[in-house]
Structure formats: structure tokens, C-alpha cells
Design a protein around this motif. Structure first.
Motif, short mmCIF file in Angstrom:
data_model
loop_
_atom_site.label_atom_id
_atom_site.label_comp_id
_atom_site.label_asym_id
_atom_site.label_seq_id
_atom_site.Cartn_x
_atom_site.Cartn_y
_atom_site.Cartn_z
N HIS A 47 88.82 6.59 11.05
CA HIS A 47 89.22 5.19 10.72
C HIS A 47 89.17 4.56 12.23
CE1 HIS A 47 89.47 4.75 6.38
NE2 HIS A 47 90.43 5.97 6.41
N ASP A 48 89.67 5.44 12.75
CA ASP A 48 90.04 5.03 14.42
C ASP A 48 88.46 4.79 14.91
OD1 ASP A 48 92.67 5.49 13.99
OD2 ASP A 48 92.83 7.37 15.15
N ILE A 49 87.67 5.64 14.72
CA ILE A 49 86.27 5.57 15.27
C ILE A 49 85.50 4.16 14.68
CG2 ILE A 49 84.79 7.05 13.99
CD1 ILE A 49 83.90 8.06 16.70
N GLU A 50 85.77 3.82 13.48
CA GLU A 50 85.12 2.67 12.70
C GLU A 50 85.72 1.61 13.34
OE1 GLU A 50 84.28 1.32 8.40
OE2 GLU A 50 85.60 2.67 8.69
N ALA A 51 87.01 1.50 13.77
CA ALA A 51 87.66 0.38 14.18
C ALA A 51 87.29 0.20 15.56
CB ALA A 51 89.02 0.32 14.29
N ALA A 52 87.02 1.20 16.39
CA ALA A 52 86.71 1.07 17.93
C ALA A 52 85.21 0.77 17.96
CB ALA A 52 86.81 2.57 18.40
N MET A 53 84.39 1.18 16.94
CA MET A 53 83.05 0.99 17.20
C MET A 53 82.79 -0.45 16.71
SD MET A 53 80.14 2.20 17.87
CE MET A 53 78.66 1.45 17.95
N GLN A 54 83.51 -0.96 15.81
CA GLN A 54 83.63 -2.48 15.25
C GLN A 54 83.72 -3.50 16.54
OE1 GLN A 54 82.50 -3.42 12.50
NE2 GLN A 54 82.10 -5.38 13.77
N LYS A 55 84.72 -3.04 17.38
CA LYS A 55 85.06 -3.69 18.93
C LYS A 55 83.78 -3.91 19.63
CE LYS A 55 90.04 -2.91 18.70
NZ LYS A 55 91.09 -2.46 19.41
N VAL A 56 83.06 -2.92 19.60
CA VAL A 56 81.89 -2.67 20.55
C VAL A 56 80.81 -3.49 19.90
CG1 VAL A 56 80.07 -1.41 21.21
CG2 VAL A 56 82.20 -0.41 21.54
N ILE A 57 80.83 -3.53 18.77
CA ILE A 57 79.56 -4.35 17.86
C ILE A 57 80.04 -5.85 18.08
CG2 ILE A 57 78.68 -4.89 15.68
CD1 ILE A 57 79.06 -1.99 14.98
N ASP A 58 81.29 -6.03 17.74
CA ASP A 58 81.70 -7.61 18.09
C ASP A 58 81.67 -8.12 19.26
OD1 ASP A 58 82.53 -7.55 15.20
OD2 ASP A 58 84.72 -7.16 15.66
N PHE A 59 81.99 -7.40 20.31
CA PHE A 59 81.89 -7.80 21.60
C PHE A 59 80.47 -8.19 22.01
CE2 PHE A 59 81.82 -7.35 26.48
CZ PHE A 59 82.83 -8.24 26.67
N LYS A 60 79.56 -7.21 21.57
CA LYS A 60 78.23 -7.28 21.81
C LYS A 60 77.63 -8.49 21.34
CE LYS A 60 75.53 -3.64 22.52
NZ LYS A 60 75.10 -2.28 22.18
N ALA A 61 78.11 -8.71 20.19
CA ALA A 61 77.42 -10.01 19.52
C ALA A 61 78.05 -11.27 20.06
CB ALA A 61 78.20 -10.12 18.11
#
Length: 67
Positions: A47-61
Motif C-alpha cells: 500500500h505504501d509503494i502504491e501511494a508513493a508511486m501515485q504521487k510520482v504519477i500525479d506530479f508528472k501529470a
């Protein structure tokens, strides 16, 4: 885009990416070394890695100009 702003955005993106890699490293260590005793930690780390990866995806968007 200003060079200084671009530099700051890249620094922030690197911070988000580093968090993903750190969590992945913890998962790797568990799988390699302590799977029999620490397997219960994997669900939370997932769950932690999923949330952290979502931050990367959102920031790149928000900043598609960053590579």
C-alpha cells in the motif's frame, strides 16, 4: 520554463521517486532475507509503494514537461 523552476521541479520529482525506491528496497530485503518472519509487513508496504508511486504519477501529470 525558467531554469531555476525546472531545477526545483526536478528535485521534487526525484524526492518522490526516491521514496518509491526506498520502499521497494525494504520489500526486496524482506523477500531476500526475512520472508519467513516479516511476510506480514508486505501488505502494508504494498500500500505504501502504491501511494508513493501515485504521487510520482500525479506530479508528472501536473508537469508533463519533465522527463
Amino acid at each position: 520554463m525558467e531554469k531555476e523552476l525546472e531545477k526545483e521541479l526536478k528535485k521534487e520529482l526525484a524526492m518522490y521517486k526516491r521514496k518509491v525506491v526506498e520502499i521497494a528496497g525494504v520489500i526486496h530485503d524482506i523477500v531476500e532475507d526475512t520472508i519467513w518472519t516479516d511476510y506480514v509487513k508486505l501488505a502494508g508496504l504494498s500500500h505504501d509503494i502504491e501511494a508513493a508511486m501515485q504521487k510520482v504519477i500525479d506530479f508528472k501529470a501536473l508537469h508533463p514537461e519533465l522527463k
